[in-house]
Design an enzyme around this catalytic site. Structure first.
Site, PDB file in Angstrom:
ATOM      1  CG  ASP A  41     -19.051  38.557  46.311  1.00 34.76           C
ATOM      2  OD1 ASP A  41     -18.710  38.080  47.655  1.00 34.76           O
ATOM      3  OD2 ASP A  41     -18.548  37.989  45.500  1.00 34.76           O
ATOM      4  CE1 TYR A  88     -24.419  33.080  43.553  1.00 31.61           C
ATOM      5  CE2 TYR A  88     -23.633  30.750  43.966  1.00 31.61           C
ATOM      6  CZ  TYR A  88     -24.100  32.040  44.317  1.00 31.61           C
ATOM      7  OH  TYR A  88     -23.998  32.303  45.765  1.00 31.61           O
TER       8      TYR A  88
END
Length: 249
Positions: A56, A114
């Site tokens: 993103d 992540y």
């Protein structure tokens, strides 16, 4: 043609994510656009790179993997020097390697890890602002850990994505582990899985923050999962706290 694997890191603050966009003029503010521009100039070829996935706008990466094909005779050491000289300072090539013709940075990924950083201090530390989200209320870490256990394993994560679901689009994913730690005022949430839906890690993080604030109980996570309704989950945490940490092939 040679297939070359890149490992890079980047500070995503100024970029509209990794992947080039369809909108006119947006290529210049993506990681992919910046790298392809330098590679094409270096090789005197039209280079298209294959990334391991989208990130993103504002999300960072420690070990992002991509690959590209080229006929260039330049050696890898000189390529790395050239790239790091002409790329912006917030994008760094860590390693270049020759890969097999069949290597594909996206399709060959077995798992991704992540890391989400939360600054839980009394004040918003100026040195954390670009890479951590600030939460002023003291979070209940033990409650967050209990809640995260409901997410481990293979589930339908329809409640934890911003994706507009189409009939043939699977929302089933496997999370292998979620590790939540607190050191001083920094909370880290490390999550590993076989793949992630749009905004999935950020929505999971926002939901766990709500658990830490005692706005959602740990047991509510099971109910949210079963509801398959994104309106039941917590908020989407800020992009700047998220970093793609590692990939396994």
């Amino acid at each position: 043609m040679k297939n070359i694997k890149l490992t890079l890191q980047y500070d995503g603050t100024k970029y509209n994510g990794f992947q080039k966009q369809n909108q006119k003029g947006s290529t210049a503010v993506t990681i992919q656009g910046k790298i392809e521009s330098v590679l094409s100039k270096m090789t005197e070829e039209e280079i298209s790179i294959i990334g391991c996935g989208r990130t993103d706008s504002g999300v960072h990466a420690e070990n992002y993997v991509a690959n590209f094909f080229t006929n260039s005779e330049m050696n890898l050491e000189d390529m790395e020097i050239y790239l790091n000289k002409y790329l912006p300072e917030d994008i760094v090539i860590k390693e270049l390697r020759y890969a097999s013709d069949r290597f594909h940075a996206r399709y060959n990924v077995k798992s991704k890890t992540y890391l989400y950083r939360i600054n839980n201090a009394r004040y918003n530390n100026v040195f954390n602002k670009r890479f951590a989200t600030y939460v002023a209320e003291e979070l209940d870490i033990e409650a967050m850990k209990r809640a995260s256990k409901y997410l481990i394993g293979t589930h339908d994560f329809r409640s934890f994505t911003s994706l507009k679901i189409k009939e043939k689009k699977s929302t089933i994913r496997t999370i292998n582990y979620i590790d939540i730690k607190k050191q001083n005022d920094l909370i880290t949430l490390e999550i590993n899985g076989n793949g992630f839906l749009l905004n999935m890690v950020r929505i999971i993080t926002g939901t766990l923050i709500e658990v830490g604030r005692h706005k959602i109980s740990p047991d509510d996570i099971k109910i949210i999962l079963e509801a398959k309704d994104k309106e039941r989950a917590g908020f989407r945490a800020e992009a700047k706290g998220l970093t793609l940490l590692n990939l396994e092939y």
